[in-house]
Design an enzyme around this catalytic site. Structure first.
Site, PDB file in Angstrom:
ATOM      1  N   HIS A 154       0.850  -1.183   0.000  1.00  0.00           N
ATOM      2  CA  HIS A 154       0.000   0.000   0.000  1.00  0.00           C
ATOM      3  C   HIS A 154       0.895   1.245   0.000  1.00  0.00           C
ATOM      4  CE1 HIS A 154       0.618  -0.915   4.377  1.00  0.00           C
ATOM      5  NE2 HIS A 154       0.988   0.359   4.349  1.00  0.00           N
TER       6      HIS A 154
HETATM    7  C1  T46 Z   1       3.059   0.703   6.831  1.00  0.00           C
HETATM    8  C2  T46 Z   1       3.833  -0.548   7.016  1.00  0.00           C
HETATM    9  C3  T46 Z   1       5.312  -0.300   7.083  1.00  0.00           C
HETATM   10  C4  T46 Z   1      -4.017  -0.306  13.499  1.00  0.00           C
HETATM   11  O1  T46 Z   1      -5.131  -0.469  14.006  1.00  0.00           O
HETATM   12  N1  T46 Z   1      -3.207   0.692  13.956  1.00  0.00           N
HETATM   13  C5  T46 Z   1      -1.971   0.918  13.442  1.00  0.00           C
HETATM   14  O2  T46 Z   1      -1.271   1.856  13.895  1.00  0.00           O
HETATM   15  C6  T46 Z   1      -1.491   0.061  12.388  1.00  0.00           C
HETATM   16  C7  T46 Z   1      -0.120   0.283  11.757  1.00  0.00           C
HETATM   17  C8  T46 Z   1      -2.323  -0.943  11.951  1.00  0.00           C
HETATM   18  N2  T46 Z   1      -3.551  -1.117  12.501  1.00  0.00           N
HETATM   19  C9  T46 Z   1      -4.389  -2.243  12.053  1.00  0.00           C
HETATM   20  C10 T46 Z   1      -4.887  -2.160  10.619  1.00  0.00           C
HETATM   21  C11 T46 Z   1      -4.966  -3.625  10.209  1.00  0.00           C
HETATM   22  O3  T46 Z   1      -6.222  -4.142  10.612  1.00  0.00           O
HETATM   23  O4  T46 Z   1      -3.580  -3.421  12.127  1.00  0.00           O
HETATM   24  C12 T46 Z   1      -3.879  -4.310  11.046  1.00  0.00           C
HETATM   25  C13 T46 Z   1      -2.635  -4.639  10.243  1.00  0.00           C
HETATM   26  O5  T46 Z   1      -2.206  -3.475   9.523  1.00  0.00           O
HETATM   27  P1  T46 Z   1      -1.660  -3.541   8.036  1.00  0.00           P
HETATM   28  O6  T46 Z   1      -2.247  -4.695   7.320  1.00  0.00           O
HETATM   29  O7  T46 Z   1      -1.812  -2.193   7.419  1.00  0.00           O
HETATM   30  O8  T46 Z   1      -0.095  -3.855   8.321  1.00  0.00           O
HETATM   31  P2  T46 Z   1       1.133  -3.845   7.310  1.00  0.00           P
HETATM   32  O9  T46 Z   1       2.240  -4.544   8.003  1.00  0.00           O
HETATM   33  O10 T46 Z   1       0.756  -4.302   5.950  1.00  0.00           O
HETATM   34  O11 T46 Z   1       1.532  -2.267   7.168  1.00  0.00           O
HETATM   35  C14 T46 Z   1       2.014  -1.551   8.292  1.00  0.00           C
HETATM   36  C15 T46 Z   1       1.302  -0.191   8.413  1.00  0.00           C
HETATM   37  O12 T46 Z   1      -0.112  -0.392   8.442  1.00  0.00           O
HETATM   38  C16 T46 Z   1       1.634   0.728   7.257  1.00  0.00           C
HETATM   39  O13 T46 Z   1       1.214   2.044   7.565  1.00  0.00           O
HETATM   40  O14 T46 Z   1       3.517   1.625   6.191  1.00  0.00           O
HETATM   41  O15 T46 Z   1       3.424  -1.333   8.152  1.00  0.00           O
END
Ligand code: T46
Length: 135
Positions: A51
């Protein structure tokens, strides 16, 4: 071509007792810090990210272990292995990111310029390309 991979070298403040690194808003972290989160125990073979963010700026640091980051601005893709608590990867807004090859001991801390906001995410690559063409 702009350099996509921007590494912030973090000063080592340790001594013979062990290591220490300090992170400070608008100093070695180039924005006001509003949020800190960390990724750990990432399962083998799992890739994360896929993303971009409209506004969010971040710095990612592998506190332990390693992982491979890909950054993409819509014109070029570059990659780097994060493997040191002294190396911060600056991730600007409007950059597509992917994280691969997490070692099983990887602890990745991310310092963020904004609170969590799902509406700031662009999770579809074609939407991302449309967004960056209009920047
Ligand atoms: C990024 C990369 C480097 C939250 O509720 N609060 C938070 O602060 C974060 C980061 C995530 N979430 C929730 C949203 C999703 O339901 O945690 C779940 C997993 O997040 P996501 O699938 O977006 O995780 P990654 O590892 O794909 O991405 C993360 C960050 O979301 C993103 O901003 O730049 O790490």
């Amino acid at each position: 071509m702009d350099e996509l991979i921007k590494i912030i070298s973090l000063d080592y403040l340790g001594d013979d007792r062990g290591g220490l690194v300090s992170l400070q808003s608008n100093q070695n972290i180039p924005f006001e810090i509003k949020r800190v989160y960390y990724l750990f125990a990432t399962q083998e073979g799992v890739a994360r990210g896929f993303h971009a963010h409209k506004e969010l700026k971040q710095v990612a640091i592998a506190l332990h272990g390693s992982c491979r980051f890909i950054l993409d601005d819509g014109k070029q893709r570059q990659e780097i292995i994060l493997d040191s608590p002294l190396k911060g990867l600056y991730i600007d807004n409007n950059k597509w990111r992917e994280m691969h090859d997490f070692s099983n001991d990887c602890v990745l801390v991310v310092i963020a310029s904004e609170h969590y906001d799902e509406s700031d995410y662009i999770r579809d690559y074609q939407d991302f390309l449309k967004e960056v063409i209009n920047v």
